[in-house]
Design an enzyme around this catalytic site. Structure first.
Site, PDB file in Angstrom:
ATOM      1  N   ASP A   1       0.110   2.332   8.659  1.00 58.18           N
ATOM      2  CA  ASP A   1      -0.856   0.978   9.933  1.00 58.18           C
ATOM      3  C   ASP A   1       0.309   1.279  11.201  1.00 58.18           C
ATOM      4  O   ASP A   1      -0.039   1.146  12.427  1.00 58.18           O
ATOM      5  CB  ASP A   1      -0.380  -0.019   9.237  1.00 58.18           C
ATOM      6  CG  ASP A   1      -1.835  -0.533   8.894  1.00 58.18           C
ATOM      7  OD1 ASP A   1      -2.723   0.482   8.121  1.00 58.18           O
ATOM      8  OD2 ASP A   1      -2.138  -1.075   8.039  1.00 58.18           O
TER       9      ASP A   1
ATOM     10  N   ASP B   1       2.366  -0.794  12.196  1.00 59.78           N
ATOM     11  CA  ASP B   1       2.606  -2.501  12.286  1.00 59.78           C
ATOM     12  C   ASP B   1       4.423  -3.336  12.058  1.00 59.78           C
ATOM     13  O   ASP B   1       4.265  -3.809  12.140  1.00 59.78           O
ATOM     14  CB  ASP B   1       1.667  -2.606  12.076  1.00 59.78           C
ATOM     15  CG  ASP B   1       1.940  -3.142  10.445  1.00 59.78           C
ATOM     16  OD1 ASP B   1       2.621  -2.334   9.409  1.00 59.78           O
ATOM     17  OD2 ASP B   1       1.357  -3.974   9.837  1.00 59.78           O
TER      18      ASP B   1
ATOM     19  N   ARG C   1       0.942  -4.975  -5.174  1.00 59.78           N
ATOM     20  CA  ARG C   1       1.090  -6.050  -4.152  1.00 59.78           C
ATOM     21  C   ARG C   1       1.631  -7.378  -5.866  1.00 59.78           C
ATOM     22  O   ARG C   1       0.330  -7.864  -6.173  1.00 59.78           O
ATOM     23  CB  ARG C   1       0.185  -6.267  -3.237  1.00 59.78           C
ATOM     24  CG  ARG C   1      -0.570  -5.257  -2.137  1.00 59.78           C
ATOM     25  CD  ARG C   1      -0.905  -5.955  -1.009  1.00 59.78           C
ATOM     26  NE  ARG C   1      -2.405  -4.463  -0.508  1.00 59.78           N
ATOM     27  CZ  ARG C   1      -1.545  -3.470  -0.078  1.00 59.78           C
ATOM     28  NH1 ARG C   1      -0.736  -4.437   1.228  1.00 59.78           N
ATOM     29  NH2 ARG C   1      -2.727  -2.797   0.470  1.00 59.78           N
TER      30      ARG C   1
ATOM     31  N   ASP D   1       5.214  -5.246   6.075  1.00 57.00           N
ATOM     32  CA  ASP D   1       5.344  -6.408   6.439  1.00 57.00           C
ATOM     33  C   ASP D   1       6.096  -7.422   5.019  1.00 57.00           C
ATOM     34  O   ASP D   1       6.304  -7.872   5.315  1.00 57.00           O
ATOM     35  CB  ASP D   1       5.183  -6.846   7.339  1.00 57.00           C
ATOM     36  CG  ASP D   1       3.539  -6.987   7.273  1.00 57.00           C
ATOM     37  OD1 ASP D   1       3.576  -6.668   6.567  1.00 57.00           O
ATOM     38  OD2 ASP D   1       2.998  -7.557   8.423  1.00 57.00           O
TER      39      ASP D   1
ATOM     40  N   THR E   1       4.337   2.581   5.498  1.00 56.10           N
ATOM     41  CA  THR E   1       2.891   1.963   5.489  1.00 56.10           C
ATOM     42  C   THR E   1       2.247   2.997   6.187  1.00 56.10           C
ATOM     43  O   THR E   1       2.894   3.070   7.780  1.00 56.10           O
ATOM     44  CB  THR E   1       2.882   0.567   6.369  1.00 56.10           C
ATOM     45  OG1 THR E   1       1.373   0.527   6.790  1.00 56.10           O
ATOM     46  CG2 THR E   1       3.702   0.324   7.551  1.00 56.10           C
TER      47      THR E   1
ATOM     48  N   ARG F   1      -5.676  -2.884   9.206  1.00 54.32           N
ATOM     49  CA  ARG F   1      -6.211  -4.418   9.143  1.00 54.32           C
ATOM     50  C   ARG F   1      -5.970  -4.955  10.432  1.00 54.32           C
ATOM     51  O   ARG F   1      -6.097  -6.011  10.268  1.00 54.32           O
ATOM     52  CB  ARG F   1      -4.984  -4.739   7.829  1.00 54.32           C
ATOM     53  CG  ARG F   1      -5.618  -5.905   6.934  1.00 54.32           C
ATOM     54  CD  ARG F   1      -5.259  -6.535   6.582  1.00 54.32           C
ATOM     55  NE  ARG F   1      -4.081  -5.994   5.459  1.00 54.32           N
ATOM     56  CZ  ARG F   1      -3.580  -5.751   4.270  1.00 54.32           C
ATOM     57  NH1 ARG F   1      -4.742  -6.114   3.442  1.00 54.32           N
ATOM     58  NH2 ARG F   1      -2.832  -5.131   4.590  1.00 54.32           N
TER      59      ARG F   1
ATOM     60  N   GLY G   1       1.105  -0.926   0.831  1.00 61.28           N
ATOM     61  CA  GLY G   1       0.063  -0.256   0.243  1.00 61.28           C
ATOM     62  C   GLY G   1       1.627   1.407   0.365  1.00 61.28           C
ATOM     63  O   GLY G   1       2.162   1.048   0.905  1.00 61.28           O
TER      64      GLY G   1
HETATM   65  O1  F6P Z   1      -1.613   0.760   3.838  1.00 60.75           O
HETATM   66  C1  F6P Z   1      -2.147  -1.022   4.427  1.00 60.75           C
HETATM   67  C2  F6P Z   1      -3.540  -0.426   4.446  1.00 60.75           C
HETATM   68  O2  F6P Z   1      -4.042   0.616   4.586  1.00 60.75           O
HETATM   69  C3  F6P Z   1      -4.223  -1.064   5.748  1.00 60.75           C
HETATM   70  O3  F6P Z   1      -4.802  -0.501   6.826  1.00 60.75           O
HETATM   71  C4  F6P Z   1      -5.546  -1.680   4.862  1.00 60.75           C
HETATM   72  O4  F6P Z   1      -6.138  -2.782   4.778  1.00 60.75           O
HETATM   73  C5  F6P Z   1      -4.959  -1.673   3.562  1.00 60.75           C
HETATM   74  O5  F6P Z   1      -4.002  -1.163   3.496  1.00 60.75           O
HETATM   75  C6  F6P Z   1      -5.998  -1.599   2.379  1.00 60.75           C
HETATM   76  O6  F6P Z   1      -5.204  -1.954   1.075  1.00 60.75           O
HETATM   77  P1  F6P Z   1      -5.991  -2.281  -0.155  1.00 60.75           P
HETATM   78  O7  F6P Z   1      -5.401  -0.614  -0.957  1.00 60.75           O
HETATM   79  O8  F6P Z   1      -4.653  -2.906  -1.172  1.00 60.75           O
HETATM   80  O9  F6P Z   1      -7.028  -2.199  -0.402  1.00 60.75           O
END
Ligand code: F6P
Length: 328
Positions: A132, A134, A76, A107, A130, A176, A15
């Site tokens: 998050d 995390d 990804r 991660d 990120t 998440r 992300g």
């Molecule tokens: O970047 C991490 C995150 O923001 C998570 O908190 C969230 O669940 C996810 O990305 C959403 O990802 P995507 O844009 O691929 O739906």
């Protein structure tokens, strides 16, 4: 004798996060400063597999420090999870005479880099980016601070309408697997309750707390809910639950979604990204590999990638207590 580093490739993966462009700028300029050729890889590990490489110079990264997103794109990649995908990536790096790789992401990104290094002994350095926050081995990831500011601004606005109508709002924020965004913004925006994956206090406590809020004269309430909260109910189900058990409340839901990932990076994230970018190039030059650049007590330090992948970043228990005290 160790091989001299002449070319460094870098990519952003997973992300996107505000500050990724600032880190790209720092890597490129630090390479040029040290007489190294910087090579951007487009679209994360996918670009590594497809050979989507671009040589950059100091001017390629002008005017981007204040921009959200990532100019070299991100993805990804499922193919990089396969051995054949990683072999293609390795062959491309060798074909382009690249001596080291810097990966910017979370991660999942580091897990890929760790396996890649193990298989091919190719020098890799990770930079945590990120929203998050995390990642084990750093108190802050790039993008976290900017996302917090975006969320707090949004909650403040929702608070205006909530109090005008005497309403209760469930506000879902990203995270998440982690509650750092929810906990920090909940405290900063004066939320009555904060629901996070790390601590499931149950629905009964939520109802009790909301009842108490009403009885003590609160006219509006904000409950911040992390996306990965473990009460077993999403924000819409939480609304239904409160509608049923506390009909005196008028409830609304707001899912903040991807606005949290966009926008200009904060000053903190720009500085952090610049420091981490420079440190990643320095680390490769010092023949370090298989490590992540992190920050702790305002000092840059390195953590083995495997620890960054396997370790768990801890939730700030002091903030949990503060949130309890503030919401009386
Ligand atoms: O970047 C991490 C995150 O923001 C998570 O908190 C969230 O669940 C996810 O990305 C959403 O990802 P995507 O844009 O691929 O739906």
């Amino acid at each position: 004798m160790k091989k001299q580093i002449k070319k460094i490739a870098f990519l952003t993966s997973g992300g996107d996060a505000p500050g990724m462009n600032a880190v790209i700028r720092a890597i490129v300029r630090s390479c040029v400063y040290n007489g190294i050729i910087p090579i951007a890889v487009h679209k994360g590990y996918e670009g590594l597999i497809n050979g989507s490489f671009e040589e950059m110079n100091a001017r390629s990264v002008k005017g981007i420090i204040n921009k959200g997103g990532t100019i070299i794109k991100t993805a990804r990649s499922s193919e990089f999870r396969t051995k054949s995908g990683r072999k293609k990536a390795y062959n491309n790096l060798i074909d382009h005479s690249i001596d080291g790789l810097i990966v910017v992401g979370g991660d999942g990104t580091f897990n890929g880099a760790y396996i890649f290094n193990k298989e091919f002994k190719f020098p890799v350095i990770g930079i945590p980016a990120t929203i998050d926050n995390d990642i084990f081995g750093t108190s802050h990831t790039i993008g976290f601070d900017s996302a917090l500011n975006t969320v707090v601004e949004a909650i403040d606005k929702i608070r205006d309408t909530a109090s005008s109508h005497n309403r209760l709002f469930f506000i879902e924020v990203m995270g998440r697997d982690a509650g750092h965004i929810a906990l920090n913004t909940g405290v900063a925006a004066g939320a009555e309750e904060i629901l996070i994956p790390e601590e499931n206090l149950g629905l009964k406590r939520l109802i009790k707390s909301l009842k108490r809020s009403k009885n003590t004269g609160k006219s509006s309430s904000i409950v911040v809910v992390a996306e990965g909260d473990k009460t077993g109910k999403n924000v819409f189900e939480l609304k239904d639950y409160v509608d049923k058990h506390l009909p005196e409340y008028e409830v609304r839901v707001s899912v903040l979604g991807h606005i949290q990932r966009g926008g200009a990076p904060s000053c903190f994230d720009r500085v952090l990204a610049s420091r981490m970018g420079v440190s990643s190039v320095d680390s490769l030059l010092k023949t370090k590999s298989n490590v992540m650049v992190g920050i702790k007590n305002n000092k840059i330090f390195l953590t083995p990638l495997i620890d960054a992948v396997k370790g768990k970043s801890k939730i700030n228990s002091e903030l949990l207590k503060i949130s309890d005290i503030m919401s009386i």
